[in-house]
Write a protein that holds these residues in place. Structure first.
Motif, short mmCIF file in Angstrom:
data_model
loop_
_atom_site.label_atom_id
_atom_site.label_comp_id
_atom_site.label_asym_id
_atom_site.label_seq_id
_atom_site.Cartn_x
_atom_site.Cartn_y
_atom_site.Cartn_z
N ALA A 10 -21.73 -20.69 -80.73
CA ALA A 10 -21.27 -21.55 -82.19
C ALA A 10 -20.77 -20.44 -83.29
O ALA A 10 -19.72 -20.86 -83.85
CB ALA A 10 -22.42 -22.36 -82.81
N THR A 33 -22.53 -28.68 -88.49
CA THR A 33 -23.02 -29.59 -87.76
C THR A 33 -23.84 -29.15 -86.34
O THR A 33 -24.72 -29.59 -85.86
CB THR A 33 -21.94 -30.32 -87.13
N SER A 34 -23.09 -27.88 -85.67
CA SER A 34 -23.50 -27.49 -84.38
C SER A 34 -24.91 -26.77 -84.76
O SER A 34 -25.78 -27.00 -83.92
CB SER A 34 -22.40 -26.67 -83.91
N ARG A 35 -24.97 -26.17 -85.71
CA ARG A 35 -26.15 -25.29 -85.92
C ARG A 35 -27.36 -26.35 -86.27
O ARG A 35 -28.44 -26.05 -85.66
CB ARG A 35 -25.95 -24.37 -87.29
N LYS A 44 -27.83 -29.30 -84.92
CA LYS A 44 -28.28 -29.74 -83.72
C LYS A 44 -29.01 -28.73 -82.91
O LYS A 44 -30.38 -29.19 -82.37
CB LYS A 44 -27.16 -30.26 -82.68
#
Length: 600
Positions: A492, A507-509, A511
Motif C-alpha cells: 500500500a 482507505t487501504s491502511r 482495512k
C-alpha cells in the motif's frame, strides 16, 4: 435312344438356365436406357444408376432384379432404389445366386405400383462400395502423390437385355495415368465418358479399369463403439470410442516433421476432420489415452454442433490412432413415454466425418434399472449381441444393456432406431431412498460413537497437552496471517508513493489496521489462555507480541516518512538515506519473530 439324349440335353439346358439367372427374373422386361454415374473422387465408390425399364409382356411386372457388379459385390455397403419422381424408397431384399459358375449377390426390388404391359418406368439406384480402390503403388514417400486403381464392369451386369447404356466415371483429379479405351469413349478434365453402347445381352462382362491420382483422405474407422446411457432424470449420455486408420498407400521411409511443415508435403495425409454432433449436445469432450486434446475446435450452429478433430499427429498411410468423444443430450428430445411405456428414437450412429467408412460398429444401449419388455426396431438388418448388465452408483440388480453389431457402414446408414420398453415410475424413488437410508445409518453410527466413552479414566495431563498444542498451532497460524499484513502495508505504501492518492491509501491502511488489530487481539487472548494452562509457551508469545509492537512502530515510521515525502515536507535524499536503517531493523526483528514462532 436319340430321343433320350435330346431329353437329357433339354434338362441340362433348363438347369443351366436356372443356374445362369437369379430366381424370379421376368424375361419380358427390357432395359431401354441405362445411365450410370460412377464417382471415384473420394475413397468411396458412389454409383448412381438410372434404368428405363419397359414391360414387353402381357402381365404387370411387380418386381425387378438387380445384380451387383462381380468386381464390386464383396465391397458392397449400401444399395437403395427409388422410382423417378417419387421420394419413398422401394423395398429391396438381398439374395444370392450362381451365375456362370460364380456366386453373385442380387437384390429383389419391389415396384410399388408395378409396370403395366407396354409401359415403362424409371428406377434410380444408389450404390456405395468401400475399400474398392487399390493404392498403386501401394507404398509412397512423404512427398509423393497417391495413385489408385479402380476396376468394374464396363456394362451393367444385368439379367435383362439392354438396348442402350452409357457410363460416366468421375475421378478425383485430371491426372489420369490409364483408362480402358473401349470406343466410344472420351475424357474431359476429371470425367471419362463411355458409350452409348447398343444391344448388350444379359450378363455381358468386360473390364473397365482406371488408374488415376487420388489424394482425398482415405480415413477409415476400423472399430467404433457407441454407448448410449439413458437416465429418466432428464439426460442421455453418449460416448463413442474410435479406432481410426489411414487406409491409403502406406508411408515409405521415415517421417520428417521439418519437411512436413516447411514444404507442406504429405498431400494424402490427414491433418484434421470434422464430426457433426446433435444440436442439443452439451458438455462435449474429446480425449485419447494421454488426455484431453486441446487442439480441437467446437462450433455451435443452428441445427448441429460441429467438432473439428485434430489428432496429435498427421495420419499417413497405414498409421493409426484412437480417441473417444462424449457428450450429453436432454432426454425429452429422444425419449417418449405414455404411462409406463417408453420409446427411445435415436440415431444408430452420427456423422463421424465426410465420406465415412465404419468397418465395425458396436452400439450399447444402457437402460434404467428395472426396464422390461424390451423391443428393438432397426432401420436395416443388424446383428443382436448377447444382453449384458451394467452396474453403476446405487444399482442393485444391474441395468440391462442392449448390444448391437453392424459391419461396413457409410453415411447412408445414419438412420434412427426405435427401442421400446416398460418401466414402473415408482422405481425412480429407489436411488433417493437408498441415499437417504445410507446417510441415516451413517449419522446414527456417528451419534452413537460420539456419545459413548470408551476410556476407563480421563488423562488430565494428556488433555492439557492437547489443548496447549492446539492453542500454539492457532497462535502460529494467526502470526502467519499477521506477517502477511506486513507485506500488505509495504504494498500500500509503495502504491501510495507511485500514484500519490492519499484517500485511496488511507482507505487501504484502515482495512489493514483493522485486520491487524483483530489478529493481535486474538494472539493476546490465546496468550492469556496459555498462561492459565501454565504453559511455558505463554512467555514466548508475550515476547512475540513485544517484537511485533516494535515492528509495527517501524512500519508506522516508514509510512510517516512516505507521507512527508509526498507532502514535500521531506526531501527525496533524506528519505532515501533513512530507508536502509528502517529496513535493517525490520529484518532483524522479523528474524527474531520467526525464530520465536518456530520454537513454540
Amino acid at each position: 435312344m436319340l430321343m433320350r439324349y435330346l431329353c437329357m440335353l433339354v434338362v441340362l439346358l433348363v438347369l443351366c438356365r436356372v443356374q445362369a439367372e437369379p430366381e424370379s427374373v421376368n424375361s419380358d422386361l427390357v432395359l431401354n436406357k441405362v445411365e450410370r454415374g460412377i464417382d471415384v473422387s473420394s475413397h468411396l465408390i458412389k454409383i448412381s444408376t438410372s434404368i428405363t425399364i419397359e414391360n414387353t409382356g402381357k402381365t404387370t411386372a411387380n418386381h425387378f432384379v438387380y445384380v451387383l457388379d462381380p468386381y464390386l459385390q464383396n465391397h458392397e455397403a449400401y444399395v437403395g432404389a427409388t422410382l423417378k419422381g417419387e421420394d419413398d424408397k422401394l423395398k429391396v431384399k438381398k439374395k444370392q445366386t450362381t451365375i456362370k459358375g460364380q456366386k453373385n449377390v442380387y437384390y429383389h426390388i419391389d415396384l410399388s405400383s408395378g409396370i403395366e404391359p407396354g409401359k415403362t418406368a424409371v428406377v434410380e439406384l444408389e450404390e456405395i462400395y468401400t475399400h474398392a480402390l487399390q493404392a498403386y503403388p501401394s507404398q509412397i514417400a512423404q512427398s509423393e502423390k497417391q495413385y489408385v486403381v479402380f476396376s468394374t464392369n464396363l456394362y451393367l451386369f444385368s439379367p435383362y437385355r439392354a438396348i442402350s447404356q452409357s457410363a460416366v466415371v468421375t475421378c478425383a483429379s485430371s491426372n489420369i495415368e490409364f483408362y480402358t479405351k473401349k470406343k466410344p469413349v472420351s475424357q474431359a478434365e476429371t470425367s471419362i465418358n463411355y458409350g452409348p453402347y447398343p444391344n448388350k445381352e444379359p450378363f455381358t462382362a468386360e473390364e473397365l479399369k482406371v488408374h488415376f491420382e487420388n489424394n482425398s483422405p482415405f480415413l477409415t474407422v476400423t472399430n467404433m463403439e457407441r454407448v448410449i446411457e439413458i437416465s429418466h432424470w432428464g439426460n442421455i449420455a453418449v460416448e463413442e470410442h474410435f479406432q481410426v486408420t489411414h487406409s491409403g498407400a502406406t508411408l515409405k521411409g521415415p517421417f520428417s516433421r521439418y519437411d512436413y511443415q516447411r514444404n507442406q508435403d504429405g498431400v494424402s495425409s490427414i491433418k484434421s476432420f470434422k464430426t457433426i454432433l446433435p444440436a442439443a449436445a452439451r458438455d462435449v469432450y474429446y480425449r485419447d489415452e494421454i488426455g484431453n486434446i486441446s487442439t480441437s475446435h467446437l462450433k455451435e450452429m443452428d441445427d448441429s454442433v460441429e467438432l473439428e478433430l485434430r489428432p496429435r499427429f498427421p495420419l499417413f498411410g497405414g498409421w493409426k490412432t484412437q480417441y473417444y468423444i462424449g457428450y450429453n443430450v436432454p432426454s425429452y428430445e429422444y425419449l417418449y413415454n405414455k404411462g409406463d411405456k417408453y420409446l427411445l428414437k435415436m440415431r444408430l450412429m452420427d456423422h463421424v466425418f465426410d465420406d465415412q467408412i465404419v468397418d465395425h460398429l458396436t452400439v450399447k444401449i444402457i437402460l434404467p434399472e428395472g426396464s422390461k419388455n424390451i423391443k428393438l426396431r432397426a432401420p436395416f438388418e443388424i446383428v443382436h449381441g448377447k444382453r449384458q448388465l451394467h452396474f453403476t452408483y446405487l444399482d442393485t440388480i444391474g441395468r440391462p444393456v442392449i448390444v448391437l453389431h453392424k459391419n461396413n457402414l457409410v453415411e447412408q446408414h445414419i438412420q434412427d432406431f426405435e427401442l421400446s420398453y416398460s418401466f414402473q415410475k415408482f422405481l425412480l424413488l429407489q436411488e433417493p431412498l437408498l441415499v437417504v437410508g445410507a446417510f441415516y445409518l451413517l449419522f446414527l453410527v456417528v451419534i452413537i460413537y460420539v456419545r459413548l466413552d470408551f476410556s476407563i479414566t480421563k488423562d488430565e495431563a494428556k488433555e492439557s497437552k492437547m489443548r496447549i498444542a492446539s492453542l500454539i498451532e492457532e497462535v502460529q497460524s494467526s502470526h502467519d496471517k499477521r506477517s502477511a499484513l506486513y507485506q500488505a502495508y509495504d504494498d500500500a505504501t509503495n502504491k501510495f508513493k507511485s500514484n500519490k492518492e492519499a484517500s485511496v491509501f488511507q482507505t487501504s491502511r484502515k482495512k489493514i489496521d483493522s485486520d491487524y488489530k483483530q489478529l493481535t487481539q486474538r494472539i493476546h487472548t490465546l496468550q492469556a489462555t496459555l498462561k492459565e494452562e501454565g504453559a511455558e509457551a505463554a512467555e514466548k508469545v508475550a515476547e512475540l507480541q513485544k517484537l511485533d509492537s516494535q515492528y509495527k512502530e517501524l512500519i508506522n515510521q516508514a509510512i510517516n516518512y512516505a507521507e512527508k515525502l509526498i507532502n514535500n515536507k521531506m526531501n527525496k535524499q533524506a528519505y532515501i538515506e533513512s530507508e536502509p536503517a528502517i529496513s535493517k531493523k525490520r529484518a532483524e526483528i522479523n528474524q527474531k519473530m520467526e525464530a520465536l514462532s518456530s520454537s513454540l
